[in-house]
Scaffold this motif. Structure first.
Motif, PDB file in Angstrom:
ATOM      1  N   MET A  22       0.851  -1.181   0.000  1.00  0.00           N
ATOM      2  CA  MET A  22       0.000   0.000   0.000  1.00  0.00           C
ATOM      3  C   MET A  22       0.885   1.227   0.000  1.00  0.00           C
ATOM      4  N   ASP A  23       0.601   2.141  -0.880  1.00  0.00           N
ATOM      5  CA  ASP A  23       1.377   3.364  -1.002  1.00  0.00           C
ATOM      6  C   ASP A  23       0.760   4.442  -0.109  1.00  0.00           C
ATOM      7  N   TRP A  24       1.439   4.760   1.009  1.00  0.00           N
ATOM      8  CA  TRP A  24       0.915   5.734   1.958  1.00  0.00           C
ATOM      9  C   TRP A  24       0.962   7.154   1.398  1.00  0.00           C
ATOM     10  N   GLY A  25       1.854   7.398   0.483  1.00  0.00           N
ATOM     11  CA  GLY A  25       1.940   8.735  -0.111  1.00  0.00           C
ATOM     12  C   GLY A  25       0.658   9.110  -0.832  1.00  0.00           C
ATOM     13  N   SER A  26       0.105   8.188  -1.583  1.00  0.00           N
ATOM     14  CA  SER A  26      -1.123   8.494  -2.311  1.00  0.00           C
ATOM     15  C   SER A  26      -2.305   8.638  -1.351  1.00  0.00           C
ATOM     16  N   SER A  27      -2.311   7.905  -0.249  1.00  0.00           N
ATOM     17  CA  SER A  27      -3.381   8.039   0.735  1.00  0.00           C
ATOM     18  C   SER A  27      -3.333   9.404   1.395  1.00  0.00           C
ATOM     19  N   TRP A  28      -2.122   9.844   1.739  1.00  0.00           N
ATOM     20  CA  TRP A  28      -1.985  11.167   2.342  1.00  0.00           C
ATOM     21  C   TRP A  28      -2.330  12.258   1.339  1.00  0.00           C
ATOM     22  N   ASP A  29      -1.987  12.046   0.085  1.00  0.00           N
ATOM     23  CA  ASP A  29      -2.362  12.998  -0.956  1.00  0.00           C
ATOM     24  C   ASP A  29      -3.885  13.088  -1.073  1.00  0.00           C
ATOM     25  N   PHE A  30      -4.536  11.932  -1.029  1.00  0.00           N
ATOM     26  CA  PHE A  30      -5.993  11.918  -1.094  1.00  0.00           C
ATOM     27  C   PHE A  30      -6.592  12.674   0.088  1.00  0.00           C
ATOM     28  N   LEU A  31      -6.083  12.412   1.298  1.00  0.00           N
ATOM     29  CA  LEU A  31      -6.569  13.087   2.491  1.00  0.00           C
ATOM     30  C   LEU A  31      -6.339  14.594   2.389  1.00  0.00           C
ATOM     31  N   TRP A  32      -5.165  14.978   1.917  1.00  0.00           N
ATOM     32  CA  TRP A  32      -4.844  16.400   1.777  1.00  0.00           C
ATOM     33  C   TRP A  32      -5.803  17.063   0.768  1.00  0.00           C
ATOM     34  N   HIS A  33      -6.037  16.439  -0.353  1.00  0.00           N
ATOM     35  CA  HIS A  33      -6.959  16.988  -1.352  1.00  0.00           C
ATOM     36  C   HIS A  33      -8.385  17.050  -0.808  1.00  0.00           C
ATOM     37  N   PHE A  34      -8.764  16.040  -0.062  1.00  0.00           N
ATOM     38  CA  PHE A  34     -10.082  16.031   0.560  1.00  0.00           C
ATOM     39  C   PHE A  34     -10.238  17.213   1.511  1.00  0.00           C
ATOM     40  N   LEU A  35      -9.231  17.471   2.323  1.00  0.00           N
ATOM     41  CA  LEU A  35      -9.282  18.595   3.258  1.00  0.00           C
ATOM     42  C   LEU A  35      -9.309  19.934   2.526  1.00  0.00           C
ATOM     43  N   ILE A  36      -8.559  20.050   1.459  1.00  0.00           N
ATOM     44  CA  ILE A  36      -8.559  21.282   0.670  1.00  0.00           C
ATOM     45  C   ILE A  36      -9.937  21.520   0.060  1.00  0.00           C
ATOM     46  N   ILE A  37     -10.532  20.482  -0.497  1.00  0.00           N
ATOM     47  CA  ILE A  37     -11.866  20.617  -1.089  1.00  0.00           C
ATOM     48  C   ILE A  37     -12.893  20.962  -0.016  1.00  0.00           C
ATOM     49  N   PHE A  38     -12.794  20.329   1.139  1.00  0.00           N
ATOM     50  CA  PHE A  38     -13.693  20.632   2.249  1.00  0.00           C
ATOM     51  C   PHE A  38     -13.555  22.096   2.667  1.00  0.00           C
ATOM     52  N   ALA A  39     -12.322  22.568   2.803  1.00  0.00           N
ATOM     53  CA  ALA A  39     -12.084  23.962   3.193  1.00  0.00           C
ATOM     54  C   ALA A  39     -12.632  24.914   2.135  1.00  0.00           C
ATOM     55  N   TRP A  40     -12.475  24.583   0.875  1.00  0.00           N
ATOM     56  CA  TRP A  40     -12.972  25.426  -0.201  1.00  0.00           C
ATOM     57  C   TRP A  40     -14.507  25.514  -0.176  1.00  0.00           C
ATOM     58  N   ILE A  41     -15.168  24.384   0.014  1.00  0.00           N
ATOM     59  CA  ILE A  41     -16.636  24.381   0.077  1.00  0.00           C
ATOM     60  C   ILE A  41     -17.107  25.142   1.312  1.00  0.00           C
ATOM     61  N   ALA A  42     -16.432  24.959   2.443  1.00  0.00           N
ATOM     62  CA  ALA A  42     -16.789  25.684   3.660  1.00  0.00           C
ATOM     63  C   ALA A  42     -16.629  27.188   3.450  1.00  0.00           C
ATOM     64  N   TYR A  43     -15.538  27.585   2.800  1.00  0.00           N
ATOM     65  CA  TYR A  43     -15.333  29.006   2.530  1.00  0.00           C
ATOM     66  C   TYR A  43     -16.428  29.548   1.615  1.00  0.00           C
ATOM     67  N   LEU A  44     -16.803  28.797   0.577  1.00  0.00           N
ATOM     68  CA  LEU A  44     -17.844  29.263  -0.326  1.00  0.00           C
ATOM     69  C   LEU A  44     -19.178  29.439   0.399  1.00  0.00           C
ATOM     70  N   LEU A  45     -19.498  28.518   1.298  1.00  0.00           N
ATOM     71  CA  LEU A  45     -20.734  28.645   2.072  1.00  0.00           C
ATOM     72  C   LEU A  45     -20.706  29.899   2.945  1.00  0.00           C
ATOM     73  N   VAL A  46     -19.576  30.132   3.608  1.00  0.00           N
ATOM     74  CA  VAL A  46     -19.442  31.325   4.449  1.00  0.00           C
ATOM     75  C   VAL A  46     -19.495  32.581   3.580  1.00  0.00           C
ATOM     76  N   LEU A  47     -18.800  32.547   2.447  1.00  0.00           N
ATOM     77  CA  LEU A  47     -18.779  33.697   1.546  1.00  0.00           C
ATOM     78  C   LEU A  47     -20.188  34.035   1.064  1.00  0.00           C
ATOM     79  N   PHE A  48     -20.961  33.025   0.648  1.00  0.00           N
ATOM     80  CA  PHE A  48     -22.319  33.293   0.183  1.00  0.00           C
ATOM     81  C   PHE A  48     -23.203  33.831   1.304  1.00  0.00           C
TER      82      PHE A  48
END
Length: 128
Positions: free
Chosen positions: A1-27
């Motif tokens: 199992m490649d842990w690098g890709s799992s951490w990349d997935f988690l990091w991208h997930f957190l970035i997308i979550f933060a972006w959606i949260a910001y858009l909700l607050v912005l609206f």
């Protein structure tokens, strides 16, 4: 199992979550500024928007701290106005009561615009 890709997935997930949260607050902030807040001047609104674009997270946080308490109050007021307008519209569209119809027909009869037979027809129609 490649842990690098799992951490990349988690990091991208957190970035997308933060972006959606910001858009909700912005609206929410933009709705509060432009839709609900009638007391703030256009220049102050423009300054808020400028800083929301320039420093998005910091400005959103400052806005929520400085003006967050009034946001639910302004939202309640806007909802009350919308409900009042909806109720008024429903009353207008729903039609008039039979007594109003008969009174209008009586006024037409007294003005000579309709005959007694037409009045009786309108009266029977409104009572049915």
């Amino acid at each position: 199992m490649d842990w690098g890709s799992s951490w990349d997935f988690l990091w991208h997930f957190l970035i997308i979550f933060a972006w959606i949260a910001y858009l909700l607050v912005l609206f929410q902030i933009l709705l509060d500024l432009f839709w609900r807040d009638r007391q703030t001047s256009g220049w102050v609104k423009a300054i808020w928007v400028f800083f929301l674009i320039l420093f998005p997270w910091l400005t959103a946080l400052i806005y929520l701290i400085a003006r967050g308490r009034g946001m639910p109050e302004r939202e309640r007021e806007a909802a009350a106005v919308a409900k009042k307008e909806t109720d008024t519209y429903i009353r207008e569209v729903a039609g008039r009561s039979p007594s109003q119809e008969i009174a209008d027909a009586k006024a037409l009869l007294e003005d000579g615009a309709i005959t007694q037979a037409e009045f009786e027809t309108l009266k029977a129609k409104s009572l049915s």
